[in-house]
Design an enzyme around this catalytic site. Structure first.
Site, mmCIF file in Angstrom:
data_model
loop_
_atom_site.group_PDB
_atom_site.id
_atom_site.type_symbol
_atom_site.label_atom_id
_atom_site.label_comp_id
_atom_site.label_asym_id
_atom_site.label_seq_id
_atom_site.Cartn_x
_atom_site.Cartn_y
_atom_site.Cartn_z
ATOM 1 N N SER A 132 45.460 40.557 33.485
ATOM 2 C CA SER A 132 44.394 39.820 34.414
ATOM 3 C C SER A 132 43.288 39.357 33.229
ATOM 4 C CB SER A 132 43.650 41.264 35.101
ATOM 5 O OG SER A 132 42.571 40.806 35.371
ATOM 6 N N TYR A 136 41.715 50.207 36.210
ATOM 7 C CA TYR A 136 42.232 48.799 36.151
ATOM 8 C C TYR A 136 42.198 48.344 34.903
ATOM 9 C CZ TYR A 136 43.419 44.281 38.245
ATOM 10 O OH TYR A 136 44.206 42.980 38.543
#
Ligand code: NAD
Length: 257
Positions: free
Chosen positions: A139, A152
């Site tokens: 990401s 995350y």
């Protein structure tokens, strides 16, 4: 680009980016194995529709990526594993002092540790086949941080590190390992963050999308699952044979800021 004769396993691929990647892999001629932790008629129907649309073999294999044994069993059950796409992921948004410990554990397990277990199971198969491609879906949050997404961001930075290590351990072999770092892509995972973010910032949906989510994405457009699939196919091509241990951002300029 033909991936005919190759088998691609894509974790967490009954929706969103994983499903998009499965379609692009199949379009390029690869046999695909799609996966999630459920075992519904819809899951198997998805595999059937990929097979019919692209004229390739496609199977759905249930495996829960929060469970180390099931991660490894996925690769074993699939048989061949020329291309491993570690994509399964979940999100939870909360400040660190209010972040539920069980959510932290689940995110680290699914978004990071699963890739360690699948890679460990896949490498012997890639070595036996004399060719392999590992593509980890990290990401923009594998390279930068934002508030309220501690687990995350820790997992995504971790998967970038795992990618580099896998690349170094296979550097002299015809195997590569890379990470794709998407910015915002409108998938169910992102859709699910919108209500919480609306509450957090006291904004309506459209304002949250433009002012909060795409604030750091200079293009002001979501990336698409087809673009991510195309990037994954490129990383499996001969042109990418010397690309290993790195990240490719598909983020509309986010990490250029
Ligand atoms: P999504 O919710 O549509 O897809 C997540 C997939 O993971 C689903 O198929 C789900 O079934 C699967 N999954 C969840 N828990 C699982 C488990 N325990 N075992 C097996 N499968 C499981 O979300 P998405 O946006 O397509 O996300 C896919 C990946 O892309 C994730 O790793 C996510 O972090 C990453 N990513 C997404 C974006 C974005 O903007 N959507 C941006 C950057 C990175």
């Amino acid at each position: 680009m033909s991936l005919q004769g190759k088998t691609a396993i894509i974790t967490g691929s009954n929706s969103g980016i994983g499903l998009g990647i499965a379609h692009e892999m199949a379009k390029a001629g690869a046999s695909v194995v799609i996966n999630s932790f459920t075992d519904s008629d819809e899951d198997h129907a998805l595999a059937k529709s990929i097979a019919e649309e692209h004229g390739v073999e496609a199977r759905y294999i249930k495996a829960d990526m929060s469970k180390p044994d099931e991660c490894r069993a996925l690769v074993e059950t699939a048989g061949a594993c020329d291309i491993l796409i570690n994509n399964a992921g979940i999100q939870h948004v909360a400040p660190i002092d209010q972040f539920p410990a069980e959510k932290w554990d689940a995110i680290i397990a699914i978004n990071l540790s699963s890739a360690f277990h699948t890679t460990a199971a896949a490498l012997p198969k890639m070595r036996a086949a004399g060719w392999g491609r590992i593509v980890n879906i990290a990401s923009a949050h594998g390279l930068t941080a934002s508030p309220y997404k501690s687990a995350y961001i820790a997992a995504k930075h971790g998967i970038v590190g795992l990618t580099k290590t896998a690349a170094l351990e296979t550097a002299e072999e015809p195997i590569t390992a890379n990470a794709i770092c998407p910015g915002y892509v409108l998938t169910p995972l992102v859709e699910a963050q919108i209500p919480d973010t609306m509450k957090e910032y006291d904004m309506d949906r459209e304002t949250v999308i433009k002012e909060v989510m795409l604030k750091r994405q200079p293009s002001k457009e979501f990336a698409t699952v087809e673009q991510l699939g195309g990037t994954a196919v490129f990383l499996c091509s001969d042109a990418a044979a010397q690309i290993t241990g790195t990240t490719i951002s598909v983020d509309g300029g986010w990490t250029a800021l």
